[in-house]
Design a protein around this motif. Structure first.
Motif, PDB file in Angstrom:
ATOM      1  N   LEU A  52     -53.228  -5.832  30.662  1.00 35.31           N
ATOM      2  CA  LEU A  52     -51.658  -6.464  30.833  1.00 35.31           C
ATOM      3  C   LEU A  52     -50.726  -5.421  30.410  1.00 35.31           C
ATOM      4  O   LEU A  52     -49.640  -5.576  31.288  1.00 35.31           O
ATOM      5  N   MET A  72     -50.401  -2.887  33.015  1.00 31.75           N
ATOM      6  CA  MET A  72     -49.548  -3.440  34.456  1.00 31.75           C
ATOM      7  C   MET A  72     -47.963  -3.548  34.097  1.00 31.75           C
ATOM      8  O   MET A  72     -47.153  -3.292  34.900  1.00 31.75           O
ATOM      9  N   GLN A  73     -47.749  -3.909  32.836  1.00 30.13           N
ATOM     10  CA  GLN A  73     -46.361  -3.957  32.361  1.00 30.13           C
ATOM     11  C   GLN A  73     -45.784  -2.748  32.453  1.00 30.13           C
ATOM     12  O   GLN A  73     -44.462  -2.478  33.001  1.00 30.13           O
ATOM     13  N   LEU A 119     -44.856  -1.324  35.980  1.00 29.33           N
ATOM     14  CA  LEU A 119     -43.655  -2.116  36.388  1.00 29.33           C
ATOM     15  C   LEU A 119     -42.132  -1.355  36.026  1.00 29.33           C
ATOM     16  O   LEU A 119     -41.371  -0.874  36.626  1.00 29.33           O
ATOM     17  N   ARG A 156     -48.661  -3.650  44.100  1.00 29.88           N
ATOM     18  CA  ARG A 156     -48.522  -4.884  43.768  1.00 29.88           C
ATOM     19  C   ARG A 156     -46.916  -5.370  43.923  1.00 29.88           C
ATOM     20  O   ARG A 156     -46.016  -4.292  43.723  1.00 29.88           O
ATOM     21  N   ARG A 182     -43.583  -7.937  42.408  1.00 27.69           N
ATOM     22  CA  ARG A 182     -43.335  -8.995  41.229  1.00 27.69           C
ATOM     23  C   ARG A 182     -43.756 -10.414  41.682  1.00 27.69           C
ATOM     24  O   ARG A 182     -43.305 -10.659  42.819  1.00 27.69           O
ATOM     25  N   ARG A 195     -40.243  -2.754  48.245  1.00 30.88           N
ATOM     26  CA  ARG A 195     -41.426  -1.880  48.216  1.00 30.88           C
ATOM     27  C   ARG A 195     -41.536  -1.680  49.799  1.00 30.88           C
ATOM     28  O   ARG A 195     -42.041  -0.529  50.079  1.00 30.88           O
ATOM     29  N   PRO A 234     -56.235 -11.785  30.251  1.00 30.75           N
ATOM     30  CA  PRO A 234     -54.973 -11.517  30.814  1.00 30.75           C
ATOM     31  C   PRO A 234     -54.623 -12.325  31.926  1.00 30.75           C
ATOM     32  O   PRO A 234     -53.793 -12.415  32.691  1.00 30.75           O
TER      33      PRO A 234
END
Lengths: 82, 391
Positions: free
Chosen positions: A40, A43-44, A47, B154, B156, B166, B358
């Protein structure tokens, strides 16, 4: 275009809050075994890095990123493309 | 043996989380199924509020009768893949009926919903293509992307402006983009902003895939899902879905207005090398599809139940997903508390899903309910009472 060293400094600043206070981040620091990032957090961080450098990071690169140096090299490549 | 060493960390994590002899939320044994909404678990009559059986069709007499007839006539299984062992007439009929239901030309049936996603996504996007997927997409979507050769990025969750940003970054490559979103997201029950995403798809001439696994039979005037509800079916290039939720069986499918999709049959290894769905599964699914088409009152009942439970839990002070939906997830701050509350719900005779990180956000966990049209008012009230006992 940002230099390798610029990217290294900015990336370490992003990673610092995730690392133990005693850990000194450098090119050889491993993201999972040294900093202890879980999936997790990875992934944060992706970003945050995407926003900082205004790029999109393909998930495909993740298996090739073990150390901070690996990450910087990938970002250097991606920022050059953008 | 050394080959098992890699599982040691997992075993220790499991032990520290569950302790010795504790009930394992991920290995619940259902001793006896009573109906689509009730079962005997650990000797206790238990309301099933975590089965994704949205329309309660697993015990519908039409579905059971159809499966029973075909079971007698055609046997228990197909024993092989369609390419190697042959296609049953029922497979073709189901594909025709799915295509008709969605008003498109092509449909392909897969053996599970998971296989539908990995079969499609690993095949559809090639090395010159880019996949832009919502960050909260299901594991089967991530796995399908990982099995293919495309670049995977990915965006958001439910953020159409992030998606467009993107796409802009990709420049000329934007027309080689496959966008993937879900109708209803499986963890928090929220819907994709599909009208906005469809407009972006059209602006950039991208290819849009919508996974309607949790929204088929649930959204839209005719139950076709979020694309129908949002009025954007013409802008959706491919819909993928499952038989294991509102259709009450096991299997998966994709439908598309692009006839070229048919060629996926010859290129998709998860399609080619998997045994095809059993005749009885195909028969009950066909019956369930007819029920979705002809019984809109089931959808109405589902939404009455969902809204009632959502509002009740909200009134009790639980932090829920952003909108009422048949998927209702209560956020709990820690894993330990979540496991404790889950066990208490079981003690009250209510089964819900426990979701850990997760899959759950912010290091917490989710007590995830899925509501059914089959739930009675009394059952919804009992679920509420069980939550109220620790609110």
């Amino acid at each position: 275009m940002k230099s390798y060293d610029d990217i290294l400094i900015e990336l370490c600043a992003i990673l610092a809050p995730y690392a133990n206070n005693n850990l000194i981040l450098d090119e050889g620091t491993e993201l999972v075994s040294d900093i202890g990032l879980d999936s997790l957090q990875v992934m944060q961080i992706l970003l945050e890095v995407e926003d900082r450098f205004d790029i999109s990071i393909p998930l495909n690169i993740i298996p090739d990123v073990r150390t901070i140096k690996d990450f910087v090299l990938q970002l250097e490549h991606l920022t050059r493309q953008s | 043996m050394p080959i098992f060493d890699k599982f040691q960390q997992l075993a220790e994590a499991r032990k520290s989380l569950l302790g010795e002899g504790e009930r394992d939320p991920f290995n619940v044994v259902i001793d006896q199924v009573i109906s689509s909404t009730e079962a005997i678990v650990n000797g206790r009559r238990t309301i099933l509020a975590g089965t994704n059986n949205y329309l309660g069709l697993t015990f519908h007499p039409d579905c059971i009768a159809a499966a029973r007839i075909v079971l007698e006539e055609q046997g228990t299984g197909t024993t092989g893949s369609r390419m190697a062992n042959g296609t049953f007439a029922g497979h073709i009929a189901l594909e025709r009926e799915l295509a008709d239901f969605f008003n498109v030309g092509s449909a392909i049936v897969f053996s599970t919903g998971y296989l539908a996603n990995i079969g499609l996504l690993s095949t559809l996007a090639g090395s010159d293509d880019v996949i832009l997927l919502d960050a909260d997409c299901h594991a089967s979507i991530y796995d399908g992307c990982r099995m293919g050769d495309a670049e995977v990025i990915r965006f958001r969750h439910n953020d159409a402006s992030d998606l467009e940003k993107r796409l802009r970054r990709l420049g000329d490559r934007a027309s080689r983009v496959l966008i993937i979103v879900e109708g209803i997201y499986s963890m928090l029950g929220d819907r994709a902003p599909l009208k906005d995403i469809a407009a972006i798809r059209t602006k950039y001439q991208a290819f849009l895939v919508v996974d309607e696994a949790h929204s088929l039979g649930v959204l839209g005037k005719n139950g076709r899902g979020l694309a129908e509800e949002a009025g954007v079916e013409e802008s959706v290039d491919l819909i993928v879905g499952t038989f294991s939720k509102s259709l009450g069986a096991t299997g998966g499918f994709c439908v598309s207005r692009h006839p070229e999709v048919e060629m996926i049959r010859y290129a998709s290894r998860p399609y080619i090398f998997t045994a095809s769905p059993s005749p009885s599964v195909v028969a009950s699914t066909r019956a369930a599809l007819r029920i979705i088409e002809t019984h809109p009152e089931l959808r109405q009942r589902l939404w009455e139940n969902a809204t009632c439970l959502y509002e009740s839990l909200q009134d009790m002070g639980f932090t829920l997903g952003p909108e009422p939906s048949p998927v209702i997830a209560a956020l709990v701050e820690t894993k330990e508390r979540g496991i404790g509350l889950w066990s208490q719900l079981m003690e009250h005779g209510v089964y819900v899903n426990l979701v850990l990180p997760p899959a759950a956000p912010n290091g917490g966990c989710l007590l995830r309910c899925s509501v059914s049209a089959g739930h009675t008012d009394e059952q919804i009230e009992k679920i509420c009472q069980a939550f109220l006992s620790f609110s």
